[in-house]
Write an enzyme that holds these catalytic residues in place. Structure first.
Site, PDB file in Angstrom:
ATOM      1  N   ARG A 235       0.871  -1.156   0.000  1.00  0.00           N
ATOM      2  CA  ARG A 235       0.000   0.000   0.000  1.00  0.00           C
ATOM      3  C   ARG A 235       0.912   1.210   0.000  1.00  0.00           C
ATOM      4  O   ARG A 235       1.942   1.240   0.680  1.00  0.00           O
ATOM      5  CB  ARG A 235      -0.896   0.031   1.253  1.00  0.00           C
TER       6      ARG A 235
ATOM      7  N   ASP B 108       7.433  -1.977  13.042  1.00  0.00           N
ATOM      8  CA  ASP B 108       7.506  -0.696  13.752  1.00  0.00           C
ATOM      9  C   ASP B 108       8.980  -0.330  13.902  1.00  0.00           C
ATOM     10  O   ASP B 108       9.863  -1.184  13.802  1.00  0.00           O
ATOM     11  CB  ASP B 108       6.859  -0.816  15.132  1.00  0.00           C
TER      12      ASP B 108
END
Ligand code: UDP
Length: 363
Positions: A247, A348
Site C-alpha cells: 500500500r 515498527d
C-alpha cells in the site's frame, strides 16, 4: 575497499552502519534519496519538524532499544492519542471508556462490556474469521461501523471481510479512561526531529546521497566485502518472480497561516466518504508554539511501480512470493537483506532497530 556497503540510510541501515563502525569495520552508506533517514526523515518548515513520509511515533517495550535510541536523541513526553472524526462526531482513540461513553452513554466498564457482548452475540460471531468479525467481537457493531470499517477499507483498499484479523489487533481495547494509543512502556518523539537522530547514528561515517545502487550494482558491489541491502527485495532481483504488493500513501502537505488547525497531532477520518484517511498536524509532536502550522492529509493508494512502497500487504499470495525471494536472497552470499523493504515486513521502528542490533551481533 570497504568492509560494508550499506544500501539505504533509513533506521535499519543507520543502526547497522553505527554498529559496524563501532566494531572497527569500514563502512560506506549510500542512498538514492537526496537526504538520510529513510521514511523517518523529518524536514524543517517554519521551525516545525514535518514527518515527510508519514507520522512516526516512537514506542517500545524493549529497554535495550529505548536505551539505544536515547544515545542519539532526547525524547519528549509525546503520547499518541488520535481523535477519530466520523462525519463531524469526535471519538477518542484507541477504543476505551471515553469512546464507549460517547458512543453509548455507558458509564462503567461493566456496562461497556455488556454492550459489546450483546452486539457480538447479535452478529452471531463465535470464531472471528476476518478483520470485520474480529473487530465486531472486540468492540461491537457500532464502533466497527463508525470507527473501523471506513478507515480500514480506505487504508487497505480491500473489504474488511477480505482482510486478516491481525491488523486490527495492533489497536488496544481498554476498559479504562486512557487515550494512550500504545501499550508500550516507553514512548516519545526525538526532540529536534528524526533526521537529527539518524545523523547522530551516522556520525563519522561516509554517506553518499543521490546514488542509485541497483543501476550501478556491479560497480558498488566491487567496493565492499559485504553488502547490507535495505531496499525492496523484489527490486533487488529485478522483479524476476513478479512484484510484491504494497500500500502506498500520498501526502498533501500545506503550510497554514494560523497557529492551530485541529488541536491534535492526528485526526483519523473514519467515514468512507472523506477521501483522506487522516490529517497530521506536525507541530503537536513537539508541543510547538509557532504562529503557523503545517498539516498533511494522507491518502492511501495501491502501489504501482515508481511509487514509494509503504505498507507490505501481508496476505498469503504476497507471503509466498516473499518466501521465494527470500530463498533467492539466501543464495547471495555477500548480501544481507534487512528492514521493512528488505524483509517485506510491517515493522515498527523499534522492531527494525532490534532486528538490526541482533543482525549486527551475528555477522
Ligand atoms: N484502525 C481503524 N480505525 C482507526 C485507526 C486504525 O480501524 O481510526 C485500524 C485499521 O485497520 C488500521 C489498523 O487499525 O489498518 C492499524 O492502525 P495503526 O494506527 O496501527 O496503523 P499505522 O499507524 O501503522 O498506519
Amino acid at each position: 575497499m570497504y568492509d560494508y556497503l550499506i544500501v539505504g540510510a533509513g533506521l535499519y541501515g543507520a543502526v547497522m552502519a553505527h554498529e559496524m563502525k563501532k566494531r572497527g569495520q569500514s563502512v560506506l552508506v549510500i542512498d538514492k534519496r537526496p537526504q538520510i533517514a529513510g521514511n523517518v526523515y523529518t524536514k524543517e518548515v517554519e521551525g516545525i519538524h514535518v514527518h515527510q513520509y508519514g507520522a512516526h511515533i516512537f514506542h517500545t517495550n524493549n529497554k535495550e532499544v529505548w536505551d539505544y535510541v536515547n544515545q542519539f536523541a532526547t525524547f519528549n513526553r509525546f503520547t499518541n492519542s488520535p481523535v477519530a472524526n466520523y462525519h463531524g462526531e469526535l471519538y477518542s482513540l484507541p477504543f476505551n471508556m471515553y469512546t464507549f461513553n460517547k458512543m453509548w452513554g455507558v458509564v462503567t466498564p461493566k456496562e461497556a462490556k455488556e454492550k459489546i457482548e450483546a452486539q457480538r452475540k447479535e452478529a452471531g460471531i463465535t470464531e472471528p474469521k476476518n478483520l470485520e468479525e474480529q473487530a465486531i467481537s472486540l468492540v461491537g457493531t457500532d464502533i466497527y461501523e463508525k470507527l473501523i470499517k471506513g478507515y480500514t477499507e480506505k487504508q487497505w483498499g480491500r473489504k474488511c471481510t477480505e482482510l486478516p484479523s491481525f491488523i486490527i489487533k495492533r489497536l488496544p481495547v481498554r476498559f479504562t479512561f486512557d487515550n494512550n494509543y500504545f501499550n508500550a512502556l516507553y514512548q516519545g518523539i526525538p526532540i529536534g526531529g528524526y533526521t537529527k537522530m539518524v545523523a547522530n547514528m551516522l556520525e563519522g561515517i561516509e554517506v553518499r546521497l543521490n546514488v542509485d545502487y541497483l543501476e550501478n550494482k556491479d560497480e558498488y558491489d566491487s567496493l565492499a566485502k559485504k553488502v547490507i541491502y535495505t531496499g525492496p527485495i523484489d527490486a533487488y532481483f529485478n522483479y524476476k518472480l513478479g512484484n510484491l504488493e504494497y500500500r502506498s500513501v500520498r501526502f498533501e502537505t500545506e503550510l497554514l497561516d494560523e497557529p492551530n488547525f485541529q488541536g491534535n497531532a492526528a485526526v483519523n477520518y473514519t467515514d468512507s466518504e472523506t477521501p483522506w484517511t487522516r490529517i497530521i498536524e506536525h507541530k503537536w509532536f513537539e508541543f510547538n508554539d509557532q504562529p503557523k502550522t503545517v498539516i498533511s492529509r494522507e491518502y492511501s493508494s495501491e502501489w504501482k511501480l515508481g511509487d514509494e512502497p509503504y505498507y507490505p500487504v501481508n496476505d498469503e499470495k504476497n507471503g509466498n512470493l516473499y518466501k521465494a525471494y527470500k530463498e533467492l536472497g539466501e543464495k547471495e552470499e555477500k548480501v544481507i537483506f534487512g528492514g521493512r523493504l528488505g524483509e517485506y515486513k510491517y515493522y515498527d521502528m523499534d522492531a527494525v532497530i532490534a532486528a538490526a542490533l541482533e543482525k549486527s551481533r551475528n555477522v
